[in-house]
Design a protein around this motif. Structure first.
Motif, PDB file in Angstrom:
ATOM      1  N   MET A   1      22.939  11.369  -9.483  1.00 35.07           N
ATOM      2  CA  MET A   1      22.927  10.151 -10.385  1.00 35.07           C
ATOM      3  C   MET A   1      22.277  10.264 -11.989  1.00 35.07           C
ATOM      4  O   MET A   1      21.326  11.132 -12.031  1.00 35.07           O
ATOM      5  N   ARG A   2      23.024  10.119 -12.946  1.00 32.63           N
ATOM      6  CA  ARG A   2      22.460  10.339 -14.364  1.00 32.63           C
ATOM      7  C   ARG A   2      22.516   9.231 -15.163  1.00 32.63           C
ATOM      8  O   ARG A   2      23.308   8.413 -15.088  1.00 32.63           O
ATOM      9  N   VAL A   3      21.313   9.222 -15.986  1.00 33.20           N
ATOM     10  CA  VAL A   3      21.446   8.315 -17.015  1.00 33.20           C
ATOM     11  C   VAL A   3      22.288   8.805 -18.267  1.00 33.20           C
ATOM     12  O   VAL A   3      22.036  10.127 -18.646  1.00 33.20           O
ATOM     13  N   GLU A   4      23.103   7.962 -18.662  1.00 36.95           N
ATOM     14  CA  GLU A   4      24.070   8.298 -19.890  1.00 36.95           C
ATOM     15  C   GLU A   4      24.132   7.180 -21.045  1.00 36.95           C
ATOM     16  O   GLU A   4      23.846   6.273 -20.685  1.00 36.95           O
ATOM     17  N   ASP A   5      24.331   7.703 -22.018  1.00 35.47           N
ATOM     18  CA  ASP A   5      24.536   6.934 -23.256  1.00 35.47           C
ATOM     19  C   ASP A   5      25.956   7.087 -23.874  1.00 35.47           C
ATOM     20  O   ASP A   5      26.187   8.367 -24.546  1.00 35.47           O
ATOM     21  N   TRP A   6      26.906   6.343 -23.720  1.00 35.63           N
ATOM     22  CA  TRP A   6      28.240   6.487 -24.120  1.00 35.63           C
ATOM     23  C   TRP A   6      28.518   6.070 -25.579  1.00 35.63           C
ATOM     24  O   TRP A   6      29.817   5.817 -25.725  1.00 35.63           O
ATOM     25  N   HIS A   7      27.633   6.126 -26.395  1.00 36.15           N
ATOM     26  CA  HIS A   7      27.957   5.707 -27.824  1.00 36.15           C
ATOM     27  C   HIS A   7      28.670   6.993 -28.364  1.00 36.15           C
ATOM     28  O   HIS A   7      29.369   6.716 -29.343  1.00 36.15           O
ATOM     29  N   THR A   8      28.477   8.240 -27.850  1.00 34.76           N
ATOM     30  CA  THR A   8      29.219   9.439 -28.452  1.00 34.76           C
ATOM     31  C   THR A   8      29.310  10.108 -27.282  1.00 34.76           C
ATOM     32  O   THR A   8      28.821  10.601 -26.377  1.00 34.76           O
ATOM     33  N   PRO A   9      30.704  10.776 -27.406  1.00 34.41           N
ATOM     34  CA  PRO A   9      30.874  11.831 -26.121  1.00 34.41           C
ATOM     35  C   PRO A   9      30.058  13.093 -25.835  1.00 34.41           C
ATOM     36  O   PRO A   9      29.870  13.214 -24.590  1.00 34.41           O
ATOM     37  N   ASP A  10      29.541  13.411 -26.817  1.00 36.61           N
ATOM     38  CA  ASP A  10      28.604  14.727 -26.436  1.00 36.61           C
ATOM     39  C   ASP A  10      27.403  14.525 -25.702  1.00 36.61           C
ATOM     40  O   ASP A  10      26.913  15.286 -24.895  1.00 36.61           O
ATOM     41  N   SER A  11      26.980  13.116 -25.749  1.00 30.27           N
ATOM     42  CA  SER A  11      25.707  12.734 -24.846  1.00 30.27           C
ATOM     43  C   SER A  11      26.471  12.323 -23.549  1.00 30.27           C
ATOM     44  O   SER A  11      25.308  12.062 -22.496  1.00 30.27           O
ATOM     45  N   PHE A  12      27.459  12.152 -23.148  1.00 34.40           N
ATOM     46  CA  PHE A  12      27.871  11.682 -21.847  1.00 34.40           C
ATOM     47  C   PHE A  12      28.976  12.507 -20.983  1.00 34.40           C
ATOM     48  O   PHE A  12      28.869  12.496 -19.796  1.00 34.40           O
TER      49      PHE A  12
ATOM     50  N   ASN B   1      27.807   4.370 -11.263  1.00 35.82           N
ATOM     51  CA  ASN B   1      28.446   3.218 -10.727  1.00 35.82           C
ATOM     52  C   ASN B   1      29.915   2.982 -10.405  1.00 35.82           C
ATOM     53  O   ASN B   1      30.258   2.733  -9.559  1.00 35.82           O
ATOM     54  N   ALA B   2      30.752   3.842 -11.287  1.00 33.85           N
ATOM     55  CA  ALA B   2      32.149   3.962 -11.322  1.00 33.85           C
ATOM     56  C   ALA B   2      32.482   5.004 -10.086  1.00 33.85           C
ATOM     57  O   ALA B   2      33.346   4.538  -9.223  1.00 33.85           O
ATOM     58  N   SER B   3      31.659   5.945  -9.764  1.00 30.94           N
ATOM     59  CA  SER B   3      31.921   6.892  -8.666  1.00 30.94           C
ATOM     60  C   SER B   3      31.697   6.110  -7.350  1.00 30.94           C
ATOM     61  O   SER B   3      32.173   6.333  -6.497  1.00 30.94           O
ATOM     62  N   LYS B   4      30.639   5.125  -7.485  1.00 27.99           N
ATOM     63  CA  LYS B   4      30.361   4.400  -6.085  1.00 27.99           C
ATOM     64  C   LYS B   4      31.414   3.239  -5.796  1.00 27.99           C
ATOM     65  O   LYS B   4      31.643   3.153  -4.433  1.00 27.99           O
TER      66      LYS B   4
ATOM     67  N   ALA C   1      14.115  10.881  -5.293  1.00 23.68           N
ATOM     68  CA  ALA C   1      14.103  11.616  -6.530  1.00 23.68           C
ATOM     69  C   ALA C   1      15.279  11.749  -7.227  1.00 23.68           C
ATOM     70  O   ALA C   1      15.886  12.359  -7.976  1.00 23.68           O
ATOM     71  N   LEU C   2      16.295  10.574  -6.864  1.00 23.68           N
ATOM     72  CA  LEU C   2      17.574  10.379  -7.377  1.00 23.68           C
ATOM     73  C   LEU C   2      17.602  10.168  -8.951  1.00 23.68           C
ATOM     74  O   LEU C   2      18.353  10.856  -9.725  1.00 23.68           O
ATOM     75  N   LEU C   3      16.730   9.460  -9.252  1.00 28.38           N
ATOM     76  CA  LEU C   3      16.426   9.427 -10.843  1.00 28.38           C
ATOM     77  C   LEU C   3      14.730   9.723 -10.984  1.00 28.38           C
ATOM     78  O   LEU C   3      14.210   9.428 -10.103  1.00 28.38           O
ATOM     79  N   PRO C   4      14.608  10.109 -12.278  1.00 26.72           N
ATOM     80  CA  PRO C   4      13.046  10.342 -12.570  1.00 26.72           C
ATOM     81  C   PRO C   4      12.386   9.029 -12.300  1.00 26.72           C
ATOM     82  O   PRO C   4      12.722   7.868 -12.891  1.00 26.72           O
ATOM     83  N   GLY C   5      11.308   9.165 -11.800  1.00 21.70           N
ATOM     84  CA  GLY C   5      10.634   7.777 -11.655  1.00 21.70           C
ATOM     85  C   GLY C   5      10.819   7.004 -10.412  1.00 21.70           C
ATOM     86  O   GLY C   5      10.085   6.119 -10.112  1.00 21.70           O
ATOM     87  N   GLN C   6      11.905   7.344  -9.778  1.00 20.39           N
ATOM     88  CA  GLN C   6      12.180   6.318  -8.794  1.00 20.39           C
ATOM     89  C   GLN C   6      11.613   6.375  -7.616  1.00 20.39           C
ATOM     90  O   GLN C   6      11.301   5.637  -6.824  1.00 20.39           O
ATOM     91  N   GLU C   7      11.070   7.470  -7.171  1.00 22.15           N
ATOM     92  CA  GLU C   7      10.003   7.911  -6.067  1.00 22.15           C
ATOM     93  C   GLU C   7       8.628   6.864  -6.171  1.00 22.15           C
ATOM     94  O   GLU C   7       8.344   6.473  -5.175  1.00 22.15           O
TER      95      GLU C   7
END
Length: 254
Positions: A89-100, A153-156, A188-194
């Motif tokens: 699971m990754r946090v992503e910003d889809w405003h620019t392709p290089d970031s996601f 989200n889409a993968s699940k 630990a799926l996302l940082p801080g989730q634990e």
């Protein structure tokens, strides 16, 4: 799926939900094989939990899946349950392709192609067993989107529909398809989730999950009470409110 008497392979179970579920299934009288990428973690699990078998597997690598399947079936020809647990699971910003883009590709490879390849590696064998189960692992986020994790989200959501479809196709076989639908759980799926107060305690999640499997061995989906808010928003007619609530909870929507 019966709660005991199975031989279960859980790839992606060296930590988090996967390991906790594997240990609880072992305690319930199942033979359990834990799979993961990191040899040191596998060795530690084998040492700390005698009786649990381990195998190295990278579910993002087709060759690794094929090799692990050969090893598991050679050592455990009575295997009758596959749990496709591995995921990222990754946090992503889809405003620019290089970031996601790289994150999105990794997520789809692990979360969608991984389970597909695992099922392909084991389905013929499972069809030879008189009572077999494929347990897929989707998410409450398959049914209500968390803004910061689009690819996850889409993968699940894809895993949910794959599960629905396979259940129809395999209805003429001995293989049942069960979908595990977790909410946010303290891993630990996302940082801080634990440490997240919005996530469900891991031990409570596994205990409720196993109780549900035991109470309803014919269940098509395993939904703990906490995930139903996300899972059934569309059916209840409050989907938009669910999405607003989910994404307002905290930066990760948990």
């Amino acid at each position: 799926m019966n709660i005991s008497g199975n031989t279960v392979f859980v790839p992606g179970s060296t930590s988090g939900i996967g390991l906790a579920l594997a240990l609880e299934l072992r305690a319930r009288g199942n033979t359990v094989i834990v799979g993961g990428r990191r040899v040191e973690l596998l060795e530690r699990i084998a040492a700390e939990h005698p009786g649990i078998d381990t195998v190295r597997i990278d579910t993002a690598d087709p060759a690794s899946i094929a090799s692990a399947a050969t090893e598991v079936l050679a050592n455990h020809p009575d295997l009758n349950v596959l749990v496709t647990m591995a995921g990222v699971m990754r946090v992503e910003d889809w405003h620019t392709p290089d970031s996601f883009l790289a994150s999105a590709e990794e997520t789809v490879t692990t979360n969608v192609l991984g389970p597909i390849r695992l099922i392909a590696a084991f389905v013929e064998h499972l069809r030879t067993r008189p009572d077999a189960t494929i347990m897929t692992v989707s998410s409450g986020l398959a049914f209500a989107p968390l803004k910061v994790t689009p690819s996850y989200n889409a993968s699940k959501a894809a895993i949910h529909m794959l599960s629905e479809s396979l259940r129809l196709q395999l209805a003429d076989t001995s293989v049942k398809v069960v979908e595990l639908v977790p909410p946010a759980v303290r891993t630990a799926l996302l940082p801080g989730q634990e440490e997240s107060e919005f996530a469900m305690d891991l031990a409570e999640f596994v205990a409720e999950t196993v109780a549900l499997i035991e109470a309803r061995p014919d269940a098509k989906e395993i939904q703990v009470e906490r995930v139903k808010f996300l899972r059934h928003g569309a059916a209840r007619g409050d989907y938009d409110q669910v999405v607003r609530t989910l994404n307002a909870a905290d930066p990760h929507g948990k």
